[in-house]
Design a protein around this motif. Structure first.
Motif, mmCIF file in Angstrom:
data_model
loop_
_atom_site.group_PDB
_atom_site.id
_atom_site.type_symbol
_atom_site.label_atom_id
_atom_site.label_comp_id
_atom_site.label_asym_id
_atom_site.label_seq_id
_atom_site.Cartn_x
_atom_site.Cartn_y
_atom_site.Cartn_z
ATOM 1 N N HIS A 84 56.107 42.044 32.019
ATOM 2 C CA HIS A 84 55.328 42.763 31.010
ATOM 3 C C HIS A 84 56.127 42.905 29.721
ATOM 4 O O HIS A 84 55.593 42.767 28.624
ATOM 5 N N ILE A 99 50.246 49.946 37.869
ATOM 6 C CA ILE A 99 50.564 49.529 36.499
ATOM 7 C C ILE A 99 49.541 48.502 36.017
ATOM 8 O O ILE A 99 49.038 48.573 34.884
ATOM 9 N N THR A 114 52.235 51.149 27.453
ATOM 10 C CA THR A 114 52.029 50.863 28.867
ATOM 11 C C THR A 114 53.329 50.431 29.538
ATOM 12 O O THR A 114 53.553 50.725 30.714
ATOM 13 N N TYR A 165 46.221 50.008 35.104
ATOM 14 C CA TYR A 165 46.299 50.728 33.824
ATOM 15 C C TYR A 165 46.284 49.755 32.648
ATOM 16 O O TYR A 165 45.677 50.027 31.611
ATOM 17 N N LEU A 166 46.931 48.609 32.794
ATOM 18 C CA LEU A 166 46.912 47.590 31.732
ATOM 19 C C LEU A 166 45.489 47.111 31.460
ATOM 20 O O LEU A 166 45.086 46.939 30.300
ATOM 21 N N MET A 205 43.564 49.869 29.573
ATOM 22 C CA MET A 205 43.947 50.004 28.174
ATOM 23 C C MET A 205 43.562 48.778 27.352
ATOM 24 O O MET A 205 43.182 48.879 26.180
#
Length: 307
Positions: free
Chosen positions: A53, A192, A161, A195-196, A199
């Motif tokens: 990421h 994670i 993030t 959530y990415l 968003m």
């Protein structure tokens, strides 16, 4: 109505945005290299996923930086809008990359969840602290422009993030160190990734709306038509062929045809146009107005006409 901008202040602020992006790029390069080495040594998937990421952050920040430089270029005869949409394209690319990275992480998390492995948690903990500190500083650098600039918001979201991902990795490292709960590594990676996607989707949708020339969500076409029609009800017969689009964060354009009841003088039209420009700017935030006056013209009088 003339709308004046302080170009000196604009360029200074854009230069500051560029500097902040460069600092963030360098910090994320350091984090990425550190986490790749640490992830390989420790065997932590969440640390390697965080490194992936971070690397996507580096690429997205480079895209954002290039777009910021392009947006300052002047318009020309073959580029009459200049590169004003460069930052919107960058936002679209960065939002799409958030979602792609998330899907890769979900796949890797699922595979590791089926086959959990012991992890050197001490190294995970210390490197996650590094990620939190560096990304937190980068987030503070970009936060000011994130609300007003879609390109900066895309870069800001990547870093925000990633900072949260580092927090998740830290929590996972502590749980693994003291409780030997190794499956938490895959679980946090999966969280994670979700959530990415969450968003990235909204930003991708907003950038797509601008690129597709959709009417901004804050503007209702019927309200625009009614407002213009009420400016001079004795002269204006019909408002039609309306197009409203957003060029970038700073510019919203309106073009429309106005059918007049009589063959008015050009000076009368200019007076009405001044009123339209003033109301459109102050009431709706539309700062570029292009009106085509008509009298007795045989064309479609529908509000929306497919060109």
């Amino acid at each position: 109505m003339g709308i004046h901008h302080n170009h000196s202040h604009t360029h200074t602020h854009t230069d500051l945005r560029g500097r902040n992006l460069v600092i963030s790029i360098l910090l994320n390069l350091v984090i990425t290299v550190s986490q790749v080495i640490g992830g390989l040594i420790s065997g932590s998937l969440s640390l390697l996923s965080d490194a992936l990421h971070n690397f996507s952050d580096v690429l997205s920040l480079i895209v954002s930086y290039i777009a910021t430089l392009l947006s300052q270029k002047e318009a020309s005869t073959n580029k009459t809008f200049g590169y004003k949409r460069a930052e919107i394209i960058a936002a679209f690319v960065n939002a799409a990359s958030l979602i792609v990275v998330a899907l890769i992480l979900i796949k890797e998390a699922f595979e590791r969840f089926l086959n959990p492995q012991p992890i050197a948690s001490d190294l995970v903990i210390w490197l996650s602290f590094l990620g939190i500190a560096a990304n937190g500083f980068s987030v503070l650098l970009l936060k000011r422009d994130a609300d007003s600039n879609m390109n900066m918001k895309s870069a800001y979201l990547h870093l925000l993030t990633d900072m949260m991902a580092s927090v998740a990795v830290l929590i996972g490292g502590i749980l693994m160190k003291f409780y030997q709960v190794y499956w938490i590594d895959a679980f946090l990676t999966f969280a994670i990734a979700l959530y990415l996607i969450y968003m990235g989707y909204d930003l991708l949708k907003d950038a797509t709306r601008v690129l597709m020339l959709f009417t901004p969500n804050t503007i209702q076409v019927r309200n625009i038509v009614d407002t213009i029609s009420q400016i001079d009800i004795d002269s204006i017969k019909n408002v039609h062929h309306v197009h409203i689009w957003q060029l970038n964060e700073a510019e919203v354009h309106l073009e429309a045809h106005i059918d007049f009841k009589s063959d008015i003088r050009l000076s009368e039209f200019e007076a009405i146009l001044d009123q339209i420009e003033d109301i459109m700017y102050h009431k709706y935030g539309i700062n570029h107005v292009n009106i085509q006056p008509e009298y007795g013209k045989c064309d479609s009088k529908h509000v929306i006409v497919q060109d």
